[in-house]
Design an enzyme around this catalytic site. Structure first.
Site, PDB file in Angstrom:
ATOM      1  N   ARG A  59     -23.145   4.301 -71.597  1.00  0.00           N
ATOM      2  CA  ARG A  59     -23.053   5.655 -72.161  1.00  0.00           C
ATOM      3  C   ARG A  59     -21.734   5.912 -72.879  1.00  0.00           C
ATOM      4  NH1 ARG A  59     -25.896   5.776 -67.384  1.00  0.00           N
ATOM      5  NH2 ARG A  59     -27.916   6.846 -67.509  1.00  0.00           N
ATOM      6  N   HIS A 114     -30.241  -6.493 -70.425  1.00  0.00           N
ATOM      7  CA  HIS A 114     -30.795  -5.438 -69.578  1.00  0.00           C
ATOM      8  C   HIS A 114     -32.072  -5.873 -68.867  1.00  0.00           C
ATOM      9  CE1 HIS A 114     -31.728  -1.271 -68.349  1.00  0.00           C
ATOM     10  NE2 HIS A 114     -30.502  -0.953 -68.754  1.00  0.00           N
ATOM     11  N   GLU A 172     -25.654  -5.557 -65.195  1.00  0.00           N
ATOM     12  CA  GLU A 172     -25.299  -5.669 -66.603  1.00  0.00           C
ATOM     13  C   GLU A 172     -23.789  -5.883 -66.784  1.00  0.00           C
ATOM     14  OE1 GLU A 172     -27.000  -2.000 -68.451  1.00  0.00           O
ATOM     15  OE2 GLU A 172     -27.837  -1.797 -66.439  1.00  0.00           O
ATOM     16  N   HIS A 225     -26.889   3.155 -74.754  1.00  0.00           N
ATOM     17  CA  HIS A 225     -27.402   1.837 -75.153  1.00  0.00           C
ATOM     18  C   HIS A 225     -27.651   1.689 -76.657  1.00  0.00           C
ATOM     19  CE1 HIS A 225     -27.447   0.612 -71.099  1.00  0.00           C
ATOM     20  NE2 HIS A 225     -28.653   1.005 -70.747  1.00  0.00           N
ATOM     21  N   ASP A 272     -26.360   3.662 -59.985  1.00  0.00           N
ATOM     22  CA  ASP A 272     -26.322   3.542 -61.443  1.00  0.00           C
ATOM     23  C   ASP A 272     -24.850   3.650 -61.832  1.00  0.00           C
ATOM     24  OD1 ASP A 272     -26.917   3.334 -64.091  1.00  0.00           O
ATOM     25  OD2 ASP A 272     -28.032   5.217 -64.255  1.00  0.00           O
TER      26      ASP A 272
END
Length: 388
Positions: free
Chosen positions: A119, A218, A353, A144, A288
């Site tokens: 982000r 991803h 990631e 992304h 996350d």
């Protein structure tokens, strides 16, 4: 970690790749057609995009039966098949059986991510005194690379084989203004598969104007091939995360993981603490979050995460040169989409990631993601599979 180096090869690379990528989309060299045999690469038709471009699937299979399938659309890993502790081959990534679901996909299943993975707060950043407004495709934030990021591009691909190493080279020209980013960015991503059950991913990029770059992969992993990922055990060598606000943008601080549900410095089942009342877990609807890796040197290729599934005995180790890794526990998989192996339900896959930290362009204390003309963005990650 990104590495910058200079040399005459930069100019040569720019000319070669700009020429190939700017041309009408063509598919790479075929090493074999149809069914793939051990120690070979095959390619086959996967579908046609609405603009008429052909999407090709490349399949690499090593001598141990590990098989990796990649399509030119999004550079997507559509399947990744590895043996379990009994030698049974299983597909350990989420995906779809056909092209159209990937065209419509909003989960970024298996895709190459760019120009900027993760982000950017407020969908804006300032570079050299100039402000850039990006797609606000995640609430008020940019995620992304935008609505038509690298996951929605049809890459130029070439298959190759060097000894026992199999590979697919992906190339893309992201033109100045693409998703509102500055500069013509030439990108090359090389997937290579070895007989050691290792899938390496090497990234390079050059630009003709200052820009920001943060590339990653991803794929959603489920080492059990079905069910949820809550029994998977995870290790991340990181003493700190970058805490986020309610919109999942880093605050700019570091938060020690010790004594918290974010402490994965020793193996812990993902489901053990995912429902903890920690406010950070509330913000992310689970995990996350960006983990700052404890590294011996900034550019060292070192362990970023170790994931094990006790039931199958499969082990995935991710090595990276990047300073951080995002752990996402599949919190937004909502059961509304059908994947190749069934419904994409809540927490049936997880992402790890490797990348620079989210919102780095707006946080000067974080490692820089700025790429300038004359520099080469270069980073590598590695998926290493084994069994318990």
């Amino acid at each position: 970690m990104r590495n910058f180096f200079l040399g005459n090869a930069i100019t040569v690379l720019m000319v070669i790749v700009l020429t190939s990528c700017a041309a009408t989309h063509q598919q790479g060299h075929t090493l074999s057609q149809g069914a793939v045999s051990p120690g070979a690469v095959s390619q086959q038709y996967f579908g046609t995009l609405p603009n008429g471009e052909t999407v090709t699937q490349y399949v690499m299979r090593n001598a141990n039966g590990m098989e990796v399938s990649i399509i030119t659309f999004g550079g997507i890993i559509t399947s990744l098949k590895v043996p379990d502790k009994n030698g049974v081959i299983g597909d350990v990534v989420l995906g779809y059986d056909s092209l159209q679901p990937y065209v419509d996909d909003q989960y970024y299943l298996g895709a190459l991510i760019g120009r900027y993975g993760n982000r950017i707060g407020g969908a804006t950043f300032t570079l050299d005194g100039k402000s850039y407004s990006l797609d606000a495709n995640d609430g008020k934030n940019h995620l992304h690379g935008g609505y038509q990021g690298f996951n929605k591009k049809n890459w130029h691909a070439t298959a190759f084989q060097k000894g026992k190493t199999l590979g697919v080279k992906m190339q893309l020209l992201s033109k100045d203004g693409d998703q509102k980013y500055p500069g013509n960015l030439t990108v090359e991503v090389v997937y290579t598969l070895t007989d050691d059950n290792v899938l390496d991913i090497a990234y390079q990029a050059i630009t003709d104007a200052p820009t920001v770059v943060n590339l990653t992969q991803h794929s959603y992993f489920n080492l059990a091939t079905s069910g949820t990922i809550l029994d998977h055990e995870l290790t991340i060598p990181a003493a700190n995360i970058t805490p986020v606000d309610k919109s999942l943008i880093p605050t700019g601080d570091l938060l020690p993981v010790a004594g918290s549900p974010f402490d994965f410095t020793s193996p812990v089942a993902i489901g053990a603490r995912i429902e903890h009342e920690h406010p950070q877990l509330h913000y992310g609807l689970g995990y996350d979050h960006n983990f700052i890796l404890d590294k011996s040197a900034p550019s060292a290729l070192e362990l970023g995460a170790r994931l094990t599934d006790p039931s199958s005995g499969r082990v995935l180790e991710i090595f990276t040169e990047e300073p951080a890794i995002q752990f996402y526990s599949g919190n937004f998989l909502d059961g509304t989409k059908m994947g190749k192996s069934g419904t994409l339900n809540y927490r049936t896959g997880l992402c790890l990631e490797p990348q620079h930290s989210p919102d780095s362009p707006n946080l000067p204390d974080f490692p820089s993601t700025v790429l300038r003309p004359g520099e080469v963005y270069s980073t590598k990650m590695s998926y290493r599979f084994s069994t318990l």
